[in-house]
Design an enzyme around this catalytic site. Structure first.
Site, mmCIF file in Angstrom:
data_model
loop_
_atom_site.group_PDB
_atom_site.id
_atom_site.type_symbol
_atom_site.label_atom_id
_atom_site.label_comp_id
_atom_site.label_asym_id
_atom_site.label_seq_id
_atom_site.Cartn_x
_atom_site.Cartn_y
_atom_site.Cartn_z
ATOM 1 N N HIS A 176 0.887 -1.173 0.000
ATOM 2 C CA HIS A 176 0.000 0.000 0.000
ATOM 3 C C HIS A 176 0.925 1.224 0.000
ATOM 4 O O HIS A 176 2.017 1.167 0.576
ATOM 5 C CB HIS A 176 -0.822 0.121 1.287
ATOM 6 N N ASP A 179 2.408 1.912 3.342
ATOM 7 C CA ASP A 179 3.382 0.959 3.906
ATOM 8 C C ASP A 179 4.799 1.397 3.578
ATOM 9 O O ASP A 179 5.717 1.177 4.363
ATOM 10 C CB ASP A 179 3.239 -0.453 3.305
ATOM 11 N N GLU A 184 -10.629 -7.127 -4.341
ATOM 12 C CA GLU A 184 -10.424 -8.174 -3.333
ATOM 13 C C GLU A 184 -11.671 -8.258 -2.469
ATOM 14 O O GLU A 184 -11.900 -7.413 -1.594
ATOM 15 C CB GLU A 184 -9.195 -7.806 -2.487
ATOM 16 N N GLU A 203 -8.714 -13.730 -1.162
ATOM 17 C CA GLU A 203 -8.026 -14.031 0.096
ATOM 18 C C GLU A 203 -8.750 -15.157 0.818
ATOM 19 O O GLU A 203 -9.968 -15.126 1.002
ATOM 20 C CB GLU A 203 -7.968 -12.778 0.981
ATOM 21 N N ASP A 219 -10.870 -11.884 10.936
ATOM 22 C CA ASP A 219 -9.817 -11.872 9.919
ATOM 23 C C ASP A 219 -8.454 -11.980 10.601
ATOM 24 O O ASP A 219 -7.734 -10.994 10.731
ATOM 25 C CB ASP A 219 -9.957 -10.560 9.137
ATOM 26 N N ASP A 230 -5.769 -13.502 9.657
ATOM 27 C CA ASP A 230 -4.628 -13.423 8.723
ATOM 28 C C ASP A 230 -3.449 -14.290 9.163
ATOM 29 O O ASP A 230 -2.301 -13.822 9.209
ATOM 30 C CB ASP A 230 -4.156 -11.966 8.578
ATOM 31 N N ASP A 232 -0.571 -12.528 2.569
ATOM 32 C CA ASP A 232 -1.197 -11.474 3.366
ATOM 33 C C ASP A 232 -1.441 -12.090 4.746
ATOM 34 O O ASP A 232 -2.560 -12.417 5.128
ATOM 35 C CB ASP A 232 -2.506 -11.028 2.715
HETATM 36 C C1 XLS Z 1 -7.578 -6.520 4.622
HETATM 37 C C2 XLS Z 1 -7.083 -6.747 3.276
HETATM 38 C C3 XLS Z 1 -6.002 -5.789 2.779
HETATM 39 C C4 XLS Z 1 -5.867 -5.886 1.288
HETATM 40 C C5 XLS Z 1 -5.099 -4.781 0.644
HETATM 41 O O1 XLS Z 1 -8.323 -7.308 5.176
HETATM 42 O O2 XLS Z 1 -6.638 -8.079 3.223
HETATM 43 O O3 XLS Z 1 -4.805 -5.998 3.418
HETATM 44 O O4 XLS Z 1 -5.264 -7.098 0.910
HETATM 45 O O5 XLS Z 1 -5.622 -3.532 0.938
HETATM 46 CA CA CA Z 2 -5.745 -9.199 1.586
HETATM 47 CA CA CA Z 3 -7.368 -10.298 5.648
#
Ligand code: XLS
Ligand code: CA
Ligand code: CA
Length: 438
Positions: free
Chosen positions: A100, A103, A231, A267, A306, A308, A338
């Site tokens: 991003h 980042d 996404e 994702e 989420d 991750d 991610d």
């Molecule tokens: C958040 C998203 C984000 C996207 C990119 O849940 O996964 O990180 O991948 O903005």
């Molecule tokens: Ca993502």
């Molecule tokens: Ca995520």
């Protein structure tokens, strides 16, 4: 090198019997699978945000991961952060990254400062890319963290805020093109609503589509030939997010004539948040010709948000890679981790170990998926299950050569029809039989 990367040698493939933590047990980059190197099949990418920026903060506790990159100014720190990013990718043999705008560049005090910072840091990152051969998979703009986006960005009820988002997206597209990225992502974290009592959904969706058209027109005018991705994610941070799942987004893209330029970045954890499996989302994308890229991670069934996490579930990565192989592999997309370490795994070594685990899990997924295709029992079963559409009345249905009256005439003359069994349990057993070689 700063932040604990000193003296860590490149991680090598040592095979499944190795007990060395810093080694790949299954990911063998140059091994050939279906005529392609494993590394080119998997196209692993590092997510800049989790890997270099995430600090372990949660709603109940402060940061646990040291992100204090050396330097006197925010720009110097951003450059050290980029050095660490590239050192990390070299240690792991990861050839792509995703970012991003926020980042990589210091936010500054205004959009103008952010723009200039982004130009300076991308000059620097370009130098690192030239030196290492590492490439950009995709870029994006963070249009969800700044308080101005509390009501949305492209779906904000205020035109001035829509304009701020447009400015950020334009500059993030410039950065993506400058770094040779093959994709640009829209993830709509704040593009949704909390209550319809204050929301005009119709204007918001129309505006989001307008912003996407503007992004495509601008990027194409600057020579961008890569893919745009949406996404999908159903919720979090917003209660109702417009890009709920792949099927919802396909409807949106077709309604607004965006389906020529946009594909999906799928994702795993967002799929399960939407009440689907990862495989389901990939399959819906594939059969609608919008399969693009993957954000590789996994959620936790007991938590349900989420989280991750780095992927460790081989069953899921196998089902994923089956879809990827059937989609013909990646073109502009890839597998972006991610994913973030748990807050108690706070050292740089933990991050490297997490990537090793995720990369090995996908390497296993690819190898087993390939074996399942070679084994052929599952594909043969599915092909036989639909065989009645290959000839006779079935072929007429497929070709659109028949109608209700004809079908009625046909059906009334049929003897009692016996449905064929679905054989789910048998197929699950075949899957396990191919998967486990103990
Ligand atoms: C958040 C998203 C984000 C996207 C990119 O849940 O996964 O990180 O991948 O903005
Ligand atoms: Ca993502
Ligand atoms: Ca995520």
């Amino acid at each position: 090198m700063v932040n604990g990367l000193t003296n860590i040698p490149p991680v090598k493939f040592e095979g499944r019997d190795s007990k060395k933590a810093l080694s790949f047990k299954y990911y063998n980059p140059d091994e050939m699978i279906q005529g392609k190197k494993m590394k080119d099949y998997l196209k692993f990418a590092m997510s800049y945000w989790h890997t270099l920026c995430g600090d372990g903060t949660d709603p109940f506790g402060s940061s646990t991961i040291d992100r204090d990159y050396s330097g006197q100014t925010p720009m110097e720190k951003a450059k050290t952060k980029a050095d660490v990013a590239f050192a990390l990718m070299q240690i792991l043999g990861i050839e792509y990254f995703c970012f991003h705008d926020l980042d990589i560049a210091p936010t500054g005090n205004s959009l103008k400062e952010l723009k200039n910072n982004l130009i300076e840091i991308t000059d620097y990152i370009k130098g690192l890319m030239d030196k290492t051969g590492i490439k950009l998979l995709w870029g994006t703009a963070n249009c969800f963290s700044h308080p101005r986006y509390m009501n949305g960005a492209g779906t904000s009820p205020q035109a001035d805020i829509f304009a701020c988002a447009a400015a950020q997206i334009k500059n993030a597209i410039d950065a993506t093109i400058k770094l040779g990225g093959t994709g640009y992502v829209f993830w709509g974290g704040r593009e949704g609503y909390e209550t319809l009592l204050n929301t005009n959904m119709e204007i918001e969706l129309d505006n989001m589509a307008k912003l996407m058209h503007m992004a495509v027109d601008y990027a194409r005018s600057k020579g961008f030939t890569g893919d745009f991705y949406i996404e999908p994610k159903p919720k979090e941070p917003t209660k109702h997010q417009y890009d709920f799942d792949v099927a919802t987004v396909v409807g949106f893209l077709r309604k607004y004539g965006l389906d020529k330029d946009f594909k999906m970045n799928i994702e795993a954890n967002h799929a399960t948040l939407a009440g689907h499996t990862f495989q389901h989302e990939l399959n819906v994308a594939r059969v609608n010709n919008v399969f693009g890229s993957i954000d590789a991670n996994q959620g936790d069934l007991l938590l349900g948000w989420d989280t991750d996490q780095f992927p460790t579930n081989v069953y899921d990565t196998t089902l994923c890679m089956l879809e990827v192989i059937k989609a013909g592999g990646f073109t502009n997309g890839g597998l972006n981790f991610d994913a973030k370490v748990r807050r108690a795994s706070y050292t740089m070594e933990d991050i490297i170990l997490a990537y090793i685990s995720g990369m090995d899990t996908f390497a296993l997924g690819l190898k087993i998926a390939n074996k399942i295709i070679e084994d052929g029992r599952i594909d043969e079963f599915v092909s036989r299950r639909y065989a009645s559409y290959k000839t006779g009345i079935g072929a007429d249905i497929i070709a659109g050569r028949t109608n209700l009256e004809e079908l009625e005439k046909y059906a009334l003359e049929l003897p009692p029809v016996e449905p064929h069994p679905g054989k789910q349990e048998y197929l699950e057993a075949v899957f396990n039989n191919v998967m486990f070689t103990v």
